[in-house]
Design an enzyme around this catalytic site. Structure first.
Site, mmCIF file in Angstrom:
data_model
loop_
_atom_site.group_PDB
_atom_site.id
_atom_site.type_symbol
_atom_site.label_atom_id
_atom_site.label_comp_id
_atom_site.label_asym_id
_atom_site.label_seq_id
_atom_site.Cartn_x
_atom_site.Cartn_y
_atom_site.Cartn_z
ATOM 1 N N HIS A 1 5.884 7.560 7.842
ATOM 2 C CA HIS A 1 5.900 9.019 7.720
ATOM 3 C C HIS A 1 5.323 9.669 8.966
ATOM 4 O O HIS A 1 4.777 10.766 8.918
ATOM 5 C CB HIS A 1 5.129 9.446 6.462
ATOM 6 C CG HIS A 1 5.518 8.668 5.251
ATOM 7 N ND1 HIS A 1 4.804 7.587 4.789
ATOM 8 C CD2 HIS A 1 6.590 8.799 4.434
ATOM 9 C CE1 HIS A 1 5.406 7.083 3.725
ATOM 10 N NE2 HIS A 1 6.495 7.788 3.494
ATOM 11 N N HIS B 1 -2.111 5.360 5.337
ATOM 12 C CA HIS B 1 -1.398 6.159 4.343
ATOM 13 C C HIS B 1 -0.740 5.266 3.294
ATOM 14 O O HIS B 1 -1.133 5.281 2.128
ATOM 15 C CB HIS B 1 -0.358 7.052 5.028
ATOM 16 C CG HIS B 1 0.418 7.896 4.066
ATOM 17 N ND1 HIS B 1 1.769 8.045 4.149
ATOM 18 C CD2 HIS B 1 0.015 8.618 2.994
ATOM 19 C CE1 HIS B 1 2.177 8.837 3.170
ATOM 20 N NE2 HIS B 1 1.131 9.213 2.452
HETATM 21 FE FE1 FES Z 1 2.090 5.715 7.717
HETATM 22 FE FE2 FES Z 1 2.918 7.052 5.613
HETATM 23 S S1 FES Z 1 2.751 4.911 5.817
HETATM 24 S S2 FES Z 1 2.267 7.827 7.509
#
Ligand code: FES
Length: 175
Positions: A124, A105
């Site tokens: 997140h 992500h």
């Molecule tokens: Fe891992 Fe956003 S950086 S869920």
């Protein structure tokens, strides 16, 4: 009346001539992209991965990550022996897997939770299941955890020879 017929006849010829020119033009226009495509150099859809020795089967403890890097030193990852055959598993028991440990992500470093056999993101809260090929089972990430393509030779040496998803922050997995 005769004069009128000539005008109609000339008009019809001009219309047919104009239609033929328009059709030829349209055919030439339609043909251009195909010619341009065949003339353009082919883009490589695959990258050439290094075959890197990451460890040996004897170094692995079941469900305990061995930290490695692949395809280069800037790409942290792990090897895991899971004790049961899993998707993408290598070795005699098809239970050895390897993954990047950067969240797909936004690149936060992932931590391994042995009880659930998942990688968890502190950024997140995305969760990736290592028994299901790194499938994302929770959170904000929009792709699964990149998994290594592994090969184990007859001495038990473990080689990574590819990655099945794009590593975070890269346009290509091999820079
Ligand atoms: Fe891992 Fe956003 S950086 S869920």
């Amino acid at each position: 009346m005769q004069r009128c017929d000539k005008k109609v006849d000339i008009g019809r010829r001009q219309f047919l001539r104009g239609s033929a020119v328009a059709a030829a033009g349209a055919a030439a226009t339609a043909a251009l992209p195909a010619q341009a495509q065949t003339a353009a150099p082919a883009q490589l859809a695959r990258v050439a991965y290094p075959s890197n020795r990451l460890g040996n089967v004897s170094e692995l403890i079941e469900n305990d990550p061995l930290y490695v890097a692949y395809p280069d030193d800037d790409a942290p990852g792990v090897l895991l022996k899971l004790g049961k055959a899993v998707p993408g598993g290598a070795g005699p028991d098809s239970d050895i897997v390897g993954f990047t440990t950067s969240c797909p992500h936004q690149g936060f470093p992932l931590s391994y939770t042995a009880d659930s056999r998942t990688f968890n993101c502190p950024g997140h809260y995305s969760v990736f299941d290592v028994e299901q090929g790194g499938m994302q089972v929770w959170g904000h990430a929009t792709q699964n955890l990149p998994q290594y393509v592994l090969r184990v030779d007859d001495k038990g040496d473990i080689y990574a020879e590819g990655v099945d998803e794009l590593l975070y922050g890269r346009l290509s997995n091999v820079l």
